[in-house]
Scaffold this motif. Structure first.
Motif, short mmCIF file in Angstrom:
data_model
loop_
_atom_site.label_atom_id
_atom_site.label_comp_id
_atom_site.label_asym_id
_atom_site.label_seq_id
_atom_site.Cartn_x
_atom_site.Cartn_y
_atom_site.Cartn_z
N ARG A 1 -43.07 49.55 17.95
CA ARG A 1 -43.85 48.18 17.82
C ARG A 1 -43.65 47.41 18.94
N GLU B 1 -43.06 43.83 20.32
CA GLU B 1 -42.53 42.46 19.76
C GLU B 1 -42.87 41.11 20.35
N TYR C 1 -45.11 39.19 19.88
CA TYR C 1 -45.38 38.55 18.70
C TYR C 1 -44.50 38.04 17.67
N THR C 2 -43.29 38.91 17.73
CA THR C 2 -42.15 38.54 16.92
C THR C 2 -41.30 37.37 17.45
N PRO C 3 -40.92 36.69 16.48
CA PRO C 3 -39.97 35.36 16.81
C PRO C 3 -38.65 36.28 17.44
N HIS D 1 -35.52 35.67 17.27
CA HIS D 1 -34.45 36.13 16.43
C HIS D 1 -34.70 37.36 15.49
N LYS D 2 -35.73 37.91 15.41
CA LYS D 2 -36.35 38.98 14.55
C LYS D 2 -36.61 40.29 15.50
N ARG D 3 -36.45 40.01 16.98
CA ARG D 3 -36.69 41.43 17.72
C ARG D 3 -35.57 42.36 17.67
N TYR E 1 -38.62 41.91 23.82
CA TYR E 1 -39.90 41.09 24.21
C TYR E 1 -40.87 41.95 24.55
#
Length: 379
Positions: free
Chosen positions: A234, A236, A238-240, A242-244, A248
């Motif tokens: 996936r 990441e 587009y993932t905030p 702190h949730k990665r 990046y």
């Protein structure tokens, strides 16, 4: 020769495939009526942009000073000239000439691809058959879902795809095959069966190590990659933050025919430094277990680390970095041998490897996350 056009996203396409993609260009308005409606409502903008390119040569969106629409920001909150450029590009009236600071510069398509206007595109039926044929040849063997997801542009109905596949089966160009452990129908080109049979007998994977782009065709259909290689990928961006989990812009690591991990790297151009922020190896590799799906034999960890070090050296040379900084590695016990492997790499230009000081990012245990990282560049 290559040209840039959509296949699943913006792709580099061989010039010998120009005729079928010319069909997609000329039928863009039919496949995507929303674009056509916008172009009709904004005919003056489209005409102005095309005339400016004709008169001034290659231009980018930044060369048109129109403001963005007065509404909240978002992915599609483009200024009108940008919409016009993309419409003209997809419709085959302009083509990508070059890039300046990541921004596409466009010119009239006939200036970039001479005689393109003289090319006779295939009929719709011929194009759909070519689309299926090309996808099958690229994948070797595929399910119906794989065929739908490999070349996702232009938009086609399931009826069109099925009609093309059935036609190729009737002509004998495509045959159904059985895949052990999968009840779903699979298909392959009859012409590719000898090569597939030989590959099954030899089971000799590609050798070497490389870092893959998240948008590589090999990874585009994530579910197929997971099904065939047991690699759950996936992106990441587009993932905030702190949730990665993996970073990046994590690059999958492909070694000796297996996806063995992923890493998140960042180039610091002023410092001429490549920062390898995180490296995550797949659990099966760390445990010395067989791969979870397709298997070509045991993977030697030392060889995998050496191959990864070579790939990072190549990446450092490509981005002009003279140093590599190695950060967090999961599991932590593989960090020291990876650092040693990096020190043996001698790319051009030469680079060195920096070790974080105690307490700095990369010196933590597996359970810890880097305490400080560089600011991320927004996309």
């Amino acid at each position: 020769m290559l040209f840039e056009y959509f296949a699943h996203v913006a792709c580099l396409v061989p010039a010998e495939h120009l005729a079928p993609w010319r069909h997609a260009m000329l039928h863009h308005a039919v496949a995507y009526p929303g674009w056509s409606r916008w172009a009709k409502r904004n005919a003056r903008v489209v005409r102005t942009v095309e005339d400016a390119i004709r008169e001034r040569g290659p231009l980018a969106s930044g060369d048109f000073k129109q403001p963005r629409p007065a509404r909240k920001s978002g992915w599609w909150n483009w200024k009108p000239a940008n919409f016009a450029l993309n419409h003209l590009w997809l419709a085959g009236r302009i083509a990508v000439h070059s890039r300046a600071h990541f921004q596409k510069r466009y010119d009239l398509i006939e200036r970039i691809l001479p005689k393109v206007l003289e090319i006779a595109p295939p009929t719709p039926d011929e194009f759909h058959r070519w689309h299926v044929h090309r996808s099958l040849h690229a994948m070797g063997a595929a399910t119906g879902t794989d065929l739908r997801m490999y070349l996702t542009y232009p938009r086609r109905s399931s009826v069109e795809r099925r009609r093309a596949l059935d036609g190729l089966k009737r002509s004998g160009e495509v045959v159904g095959i059985a895949v052990e452990g999968d009840a779903a129908p699979w298909f392959a080109l009859a012409a590719d069966l000898p090569a597939l049979d030989a590959a099954a007998r030899r089971r000799n994977p590609a050798r070497g190590t490389t870092l893959l782009s998240p948008f590589d065709s090999f990874l585009w259909h994530r579910e197929r990659t997971k099904r065939l290689f047991g690699f759950d990928y996936r992106i990441e961006v587009y993932t905030p933050g702190h949730k990665r989990v993996h970073g990046y812009y994590a690059l999958p690591i492909f070694h000796d025919g297996q996806l063995i991990g992923r890493l998140d790297a960042k180039t610091h151009r002023v410092e001429r430094r490549l920062e390898v922020r995180r490296v995550h190896f797949e659990p099966w590799l760390v445990k010395g277990a067989p791969p979870p799906a397709a298997a070509w034999g045991a993977i030697e960890p030392a060889a995998a680390l050496a191959g990864l070090a070579d790939s990072l050296g190549s990446l450092a040379a490509f981005v002009g970095a003279t140093r590599v900084t190695l950060g967090r590695v999961v599991p932590a016990r593989l960090r020291a041998p990876l650092a040693r492997a990096l020190r043996t790499v001698r790319p051009t230009p030469a680079h060195g490897i920096d070790e974080p000081e105690a307490g700095a990012p990369g010196a933590e245990t597996d359970a810890a996350e880097a305490s400080t990282v560089d600011d991320e560049v927004p996309i």
